[in-house]
Scaffold this motif. Structure first.
Motif, PDB file in Angstrom:
ATOM      1  N   ARG A 180       0.625  -0.970   0.319  1.00 50.95           N
ATOM      2  CA  ARG A 180      -0.225  -0.003  -0.086  1.00 50.95           C
ATOM      3  C   ARG A 180       1.186   1.354  -0.292  1.00 50.95           C
TER       4      ARG A 180
ATOM      5  N   HIS B  88     -14.851  -1.808 -10.173  1.00 49.26           N
ATOM      6  CA  HIS B  88     -14.002  -1.615  -8.777  1.00 49.26           C
ATOM      7  C   HIS B  88     -12.468  -1.739  -8.734  1.00 49.26           C
ATOM      8  N   GLN B  89     -11.587  -2.546  -9.602  1.00 49.79           N
ATOM      9  CA  GLN B  89     -10.354  -2.625  -9.712  1.00 49.79           C
ATOM     10  C   GLN B  89      -9.803  -1.705 -10.388  1.00 49.79           C
TER      11      GLN B  89
ATOM     12  N   LEU C 222      -9.795   1.363  -7.342  1.00 56.06           N
ATOM     13  CA  LEU C 222      -9.252   0.635  -5.797  1.00 56.06           C
ATOM     14  C   LEU C 222      -8.330   0.968  -7.028  1.00 56.06           C
TER      15      LEU C 222
ATOM     16  N   ALA D 181      -7.294   4.847  -5.845  1.00 54.78           N
ATOM     17  CA  ALA D 181      -7.165   5.204  -4.452  1.00 54.78           C
ATOM     18  C   ALA D 181      -5.866   5.418  -3.747  1.00 54.78           C
TER      19      ALA D 181
ATOM     20  N   ASP E 262     -11.653  -9.093  -1.804  1.00 53.25           N
ATOM     21  CA  ASP E 262     -11.456  -9.005   0.033  1.00 53.25           C
ATOM     22  C   ASP E 262     -11.841  -6.807  -0.492  1.00 53.25           C
ATOM     23  N   GLU E 263     -10.491  -6.389  -0.469  1.00 50.66           N
ATOM     24  CA  GLU E 263     -10.712  -4.928  -0.401  1.00 50.66           C
ATOM     25  C   GLU E 263     -11.727  -4.333  -1.303  1.00 50.66           C
ATOM     26  N   ALA E 264     -12.577  -4.913  -2.639  1.00 54.07           N
ATOM     27  CA  ALA E 264     -13.458  -4.601  -2.978  1.00 54.07           C
ATOM     28  C   ALA E 264     -15.086  -4.107  -2.272  1.00 54.07           C
TER      29      ALA E 264
ATOM     30  N   ALA F 275     -14.838  -4.874   1.343  1.00 47.59           N
ATOM     31  CA  ALA F 275     -14.207  -4.293   2.605  1.00 47.59           C
ATOM     32  C   ALA F 275     -14.692  -2.957   2.383  1.00 47.59           C
ATOM     33  N   ALA F 276     -14.896  -2.561   0.822  1.00 47.39           N
ATOM     34  CA  ALA F 276     -14.527  -0.788   0.524  1.00 47.39           C
ATOM     35  C   ALA F 276     -16.196  -0.484  -0.025  1.00 47.39           C
ATOM     36  N   GLY F 277     -16.989  -2.024   0.774  1.00 49.13           N
ATOM     37  CA  GLY F 277     -17.909  -1.397  -0.154  1.00 49.13           C
ATOM     38  C   GLY F 277     -18.578  -1.141  -1.445  1.00 49.13           C
ATOM     39  N   LEU F 278     -17.942  -1.180  -2.559  1.00 49.17           N
ATOM     40  CA  LEU F 278     -17.490  -1.861  -3.759  1.00 49.17           C
ATOM     41  C   LEU F 278     -19.592  -2.173  -4.464  1.00 49.17           C
TER      42      LEU F 278
END
Length: 282
Positions: A13, A175-176, A179, A182, A239-241, A243-246
């Motif tokens: 990150r 979504h990718q 992310l 971001a 998992d990130e998508a 967790a981010a609510g996407l």
């Protein structure tokens, strides 16, 4: 894409690499490089004795192909991650035990080399993860001799289309992209590669699209690229998508399943990379 990758989620990150540094990602990068070697490296070879910098070598997925095509060059490979450099060194040693490569851990924006230290610079799947790609290109121009050449390869996720079409899969790709943005990157950078090089002060800029198309008549490419490279890359941000609510877990899993269908006997998949060459100076 790429790209295309490996050692701890936290250090990733910090570097803006949205896919992480896992062993699985390292294998994905190797699969990608091997599957696309002819497509991406065609026309790239450096004279014996020339000083070449690979900026952002990662785990060495592209490095082995550079060494194979230009065995007499004097290669320096740089990356911000020491863990990735260790993997790159081992990868090259396994394939080319006699190869002489200088390995350096450094930031592309603050390279520990004098001005005009290299005749050629090679960058592949790196700028898409850099918050300031123009600044990175300007920093690379400093260490490239006047008249020296730069080669840059980037993907563009907006170029992906497939059959059977899937709204879930298209959403997961978006979504990718979100992310990665971001994290400070740009998964759509390929389309603006030419203007970036001009803005960074390079001349004689030429950008050529390198298209991948896989279908049932190309099952090995469908496996290696559609399934094991592109789909695996999208799956890595699940998992990130979530967790981010996407996306919901069910929707994302449906997207991955649909992308795998595109890698099947009745599926098709299209993606475009952009390969740019330029010189230092007008």
């Amino acid at each position: 894409m790429d790209t295309t990758t490996e050692s701890t989620s936290e250090s990733m990150r910090a570097g803006g690499y949205v896919h992480g540094y896992s062993g699985r990602e390292a294998r994905r990068l190797g699969d990608q490089a091997d599957a696309l070697a002819a497509l991406l490296h065609e026309g790239t070879a450096y004279p014996a004795g020339s000083r070449v910098l690979e900026a952002g070598c990662g785990v060495g997925a592209q490095t082995v192909h550079l060494v194979a095509r230009s065995p007499g060059m004097r290669l320096t490979a740089v990356d911000l991650s020491r863990a990735s450099l260790d993997q790159a060194r081992a990868r090259v040693r396994a394939s080319f035990p006699e190869a002489r490569v200088r390995w350096r851990c450094a930031d592309l924006r603050d390279l520990p080399f004098p001005d005009a230290a290299f005749d050629h610079v090679f960058v592949c799947f790196v700028l898409e993860h850099v918050p300031d790609p123009r600044g990175a290109l300007e920093a690379l121009r400093r260490v490239l001799r006047p008249g020296g050449t730069l080669t840059v390869i980037e993907g563009d996720h907006g170029s992906a289309f497939f059959h059977p079409d899937s709204a879930h899969a298209r959403a997961a790709i978006a979504h990718q992209v979100a992310l990665q943005a971001a994290a400070g990157g740009d998964a759509l950078l390929g389309r603006r590669l030419g203007p970036l090089l001009g803005e960074a002060g390079y001349g004689r800029v030429e950008v050529v699209p390198r298209t991948v198309y896989a279908d049932g008549a190309r099952p090995e490419l469908a496996r290696a690229f559609t399934r094991d490279t592109f789909t695996a890359m999208i799956e890595s941000v699940r998992d990130e998508a979530v967790a981010a609510g996407l996306a919901t877990p069910a929707d994302f899993d449906r997207a991955v399943a649909d992308l795998r269908r595109a890698a099947g006997p009745e599926g098709t998949f299209h993606y475009t990379f952009f390969k740019a060459t330029a010189v230092n100076g007008r």
